[in-house]
Structures are given as structure tokens and as C-alpha cells.
Design an enzyme around this catalytic site. Structure first.
Site, PDB file in Angstrom:
ATOM      1  N   ASP A  98     -27.363 -30.886 -34.068  1.00  0.00           N
ATOM      2  CA  ASP A  98     -27.186 -30.760 -32.622  1.00  0.00           C
ATOM      3  C   ASP A  98     -27.958 -29.537 -32.117  1.00  0.00           C
ATOM      4  O   ASP A  98     -29.046 -29.243 -32.615  1.00  0.00           O
ATOM      5  CB  ASP A  98     -25.685 -30.658 -32.308  1.00  0.00           C
ATOM      6  CG  ASP A  98     -25.329 -31.230 -30.949  1.00  0.00           C
ATOM      7  OD1 ASP A  98     -25.689 -30.609 -29.935  1.00  0.00           O
ATOM      8  OD2 ASP A  98     -24.681 -32.292 -30.887  1.00  0.00           O
ATOM      9  N   HIS A 129     -23.540 -27.486 -26.391  1.00  0.00           N
ATOM     10  CA  HIS A 129     -23.242 -28.851 -26.821  1.00  0.00           C
ATOM     11  C   HIS A 129     -22.823 -28.914 -28.286  1.00  0.00           C
ATOM     12  O   HIS A 129     -21.814 -29.534 -28.643  1.00  0.00           O
ATOM     13  CB  HIS A 129     -24.475 -29.724 -26.573  1.00  0.00           C
ATOM     14  CG  HIS A 129     -24.241 -31.185 -26.675  1.00  0.00           C
ATOM     15  ND1 HIS A 129     -24.385 -31.883 -27.853  1.00  0.00           N
ATOM     16  CD2 HIS A 129     -23.886 -32.105 -25.739  1.00  0.00           C
ATOM     17  CE1 HIS A 129     -24.139 -33.165 -27.635  1.00  0.00           C
ATOM     18  NE2 HIS A 129     -23.835 -33.327 -26.361  1.00  0.00           N
ATOM     19  N   SER A 324     -21.186 -38.171 -26.400  1.00  0.00           N
ATOM     20  CA  SER A 324     -21.355 -37.004 -27.264  1.00  0.00           C
ATOM     21  C   SER A 324     -20.007 -36.418 -27.670  1.00  0.00           C
ATOM     22  O   SER A 324     -19.870 -35.830 -28.739  1.00  0.00           O
ATOM     23  CB  SER A 324     -22.158 -35.913 -26.552  1.00  0.00           C
ATOM     24  OG  SER A 324     -23.514 -36.243 -26.458  1.00  0.00           O
TER      25      SER A 324
END
Length: 386
Positions: A98, A129, A324
Site C-alpha cells: 500500500d 491509506h 479499500s
């Protein structure tokens, strides 16, 4: 010259003198190389070599949520049954590919984090994220709030495959997958996508007209799909010896189910590759659950992905939505199943854990008219006590 990802299949070890030694599969060799067009026919002629154009990748951008973080466990933990499961993911190694991670966040206290940067922008997480996804998988409680599904995971591989702007390329992902295999990851979690529009934009910036640029981008996309399928097949071969990770990926947020003219988009790469568990996002709907309006279809399973609270750079918590956020729920549940099988004396592997995830998924928590293409086999469920 253009940039290509090249996968070379290694030759298997030769058997011993008596022919009794078991052949051991070796990990593939993956490189990123700049090649002229005239070099491609030589690659085409080699049956042990596959290649794909190194195409752009991008963060599957989450949606900001108006729901604030609240005290107690995040709702997704109870939805998948992790709050009632006696398993914690202890002994399981998870790889998160990621935007990196805030390693100093209290949610990761006591976890051995092995970081590797594939982007050239350095370890750490500017976007937030990767930190959020990792927190959902194995984060410890923060300020009395539970955010993690598998709080007993003691080691995590953090591959930074997206730069600080949330962009990357497929070569970074392939190299990180090879790294995760070599580091003996049990589970690989990816909440990102291959950027087809980005590849079209790159070609038009080089002077291509839009029609041929789109056609060439489609060729590049298909070559990356074939490369992923090839790599997943090689991982499956390693899985026969218990050395292959289960790969989980977000289906994508491109659908517009609530638009005036609603539409649904199929799961994108890497979720669309053969053998990858593709994850759709769901939200709460009174006493049942509903498919998130942004969630792509043709997923393998579904998981909570709306108003998910998890770790954020700087030590706090943040609430966002997206496939996600659903993907790490499945990765965390997979860690629980991995530990559960091992404790029951069953050899845990990508195949055995993947089978349990599919077999235990629930459809009875959705309205009867929800189609399978939207939720796959259903809502993932943590292993119970018995």
C-alpha cells in the site's frame, strides 16, 4: 524504449542421484527493464519468460465519511464475528502492499514491522491509506477503541508500492509480491488498482491519438492481467508445499449505483486476477447489510467498507469508506482462520484458508434480492470457538 515487467520462471532443482529428492519450486525472478521494440520477439520466443508493459497503478481512493470515530469496537469487527472469535491471528505473517505505514502509531505497538520501499519515496505513510488498512487487519486498541480484526498478528511486511502522491506502477507491485513470497508471508492484502486511464493519458502525452492510445492501453492492461495470472499460478505451485500466501484485493470504487443512470463496474486488477480473493464493500441497513453504492461487482466475498474507523498517521483515528476498507477486513479474518486451522492440527495454506473463507461466508444477512455478482459468496465470517 519502454518499461516492461519481466517474469522469468526458474528451473526446478534437479533430483538427487537416487531420484528420491523432492523437487522444490523456486520463486520467480521479476525485474523491471527498459527495452527497445526489437528486443520483444526474443522474449516472446522464450517459453520460460513472460512480460507486460509497466503500467500505472493508483490508490483506490477512499471516500470521506461524516461518521465520527466512536468509543468501543468499530462496527465491522462485530459484523464479521471477530468480536466473538477466540482467535487473534497469532503466529500469522501478513503483508500489506500500500502507501506504507506510520510505524510509530500506538496501534502497532509490539508488532514487528518489516518495511520495504519499492517506490523510491522512502518508508512511511503520507497518504494515511496504508496505515488505515494495516490498522483494520492487526491494529491494537487505540484509546479504548478496538479497530483491528486480528490483534495477535506479531509480524507484518509493509511494502510501499504507492508513492506519497498515491501513484505507482505495476512493476512495484510485482516486485513486492515476489518479496512477500520470499519473506514467507501467509496473507497479502492490496487495496489498490491498475490505472487504465492513467496509461491512456501517458500514451496521449507521448503524441498518440486517443483511439490508438486506448487500444494500446488495453493491450498493456491485458498483458498485466496475464502476468498476474501467471504469477498466481506459480504461487499456487508453491502452495502445494505450504509456502504460498493467500492474496486478497479490493474490487474497486468505480461503480455508481445511486446515480440517476446507475451502473456497475466489474472488479479491476489486481482483484480480477485468477486466484485472488476480490472484496466488495457493504454498509449497514437497519437489521441487514447493503452493498455500498461505489462497490464494484464480480467480487469473491463482501466485507464492511462504509464508515470504517481505523488508525491514521499522527497517532489518531480516522473514519473513511471504500472497498479499500473492506479488503483488510477479509485479510484480518483470513489471519484468524489461518491460526484456527493450525490449532486444529490442519495445515493452513492459501488453499485451505481460502476454502474456509468461502464456505463460512453468509448470505442470510442480506435482503433476498441481492445478487451474487454484488456480494460473491457473502459476508466473510471469523472462525467460531468450536
Amino acid at each position: 524504449m519502454r518499461s516492461y515487467v519481466i517474469l522469468r520462471r526458474p528451473k526446478a532443482d534437479a533430483p538427487g542421484r537416487m531420484g528420491l529428492e523432492r523437487l522444490q519450486p523456486k520463486p520467480p525472478e521479476i525485474t523491471v527493464e527498459n527495452l527497445p521494440d526489437h528486443a520483444l520477439p526474443e522474449l516472446d520466443a522464450d517459453p520460460d519468460t513472460s512480460y507486460a508493459e509497466n503500467m500505472p497503478t493508483a490508490l483506490i481512493e477512499p471516500l470521506d465519511s461524516p461518521a465520527p470515530a466512536v468509543a468501543g469496537a468499530d462496527w465491522g469487527i462485530a459484523a464479521v464475528g471477530a468480536d466473538a472469535s477466540p482467535f487473534t491471528g497469532a503466529g500469522v505473517t501478513v503483508a500489506v502492499l500500500d502507501t506504507g505505514i506510520d510505524a510509530a502509531h500506538p496501534a502497532f505497538a509490539g508488532v514487528t514491522l518489516v518495511e520495504k520501499d519499492f517506490t523510491g519515496s522512502g518508508n512511511g505513510d503520507v497518504k494515511g491509506h496504508g496505515t488505515h488498512c494495516a490498522g483494520t487487519i492487526f491494529g491494537r486498541d487505540v484509546g479504548g477503541q478496538r479497530i483491528g480484526i486480528a490483534r495477535g498478528v506479531g509480524k507484518a511486511l509493509i511494502g510501499k508500492v504507492l508513492r506519497n502522491d498515491g501513484k505507482g506502477d505495476s512493476g512495484m507491485i510485482f516486485e513486492a509480491l515476489q518479496w512477500a513470497l520470499s519473506e514467507k508471508a501467509d496473507i497479502v492484502s492490496m487495496s489498490l488498482g491498475f490505472d487504465f486511464p492513467g496509461l491512456v493519458k501517458n500514451l496521449t502525452s507521448e503524441g498518440w491519438d486517443i483511439e490508438p492510445a486506448t487500444s494500446m492501453a488495453l493491450v498493456g492492461y491485458r498483458s498485466n492481467l496475464r502476468m498476474l495470472d501467471t504469477l498466481m499460478a506459480m504461487l499456487k505451485a508453491h502452495g502445494a508445499l505450504g509456502t504460498s500466501p493467500l492474496v486478497v484485493a479490493a474490487a474497486g470504487n468505480e461503480s455508481k449505483r445511486a446515480a440517476v443512470t446507475p451502473y456497475r463496474i466489474a472488479a479491476s486488477l489486481p482483484a480480477a486476477a485468477d486466484g485472488v480473493i476480490a472484496v466488495a464493500a457493504i454498509g449497514r441497513d437497519a437489521d441487514t447489510y447493503k452493498v455500498a453504492p461505489f462497490s464494484n461487482m464480480l467480487a469473491t466475498v463482501a466485507a464492511p467498507g462504509v464508515d470504517i474507523t481505523s488508525a491514521w498517521p499522527g497517532g489518531g483515528l480516522h473514519t473513511i469508506s471504500g472497498t479499500s476498507m473492506a479488503c483488510p477486513h477479509v485479510s484480518g479474518v483470513a489471519a484468524l482462520w489461518w491460526q484456527a486451522l493450525e490449532q486444529k492440527g490442519i495445515s493452513a495454506s492459501a488453499a485451505s484458508v481460502g476454502a474456509r473463507i468461502l464456505a463460512s461466508a453468509r448470505r442470510n444477512v442480506f435482503p433476498a434480492d441481492v445478487p451474487e455478482v454484488d456480494i460473491g459468496q457473502g459476508l466473510v465470517t471469523a472462525p467460531p470457538a468450536n
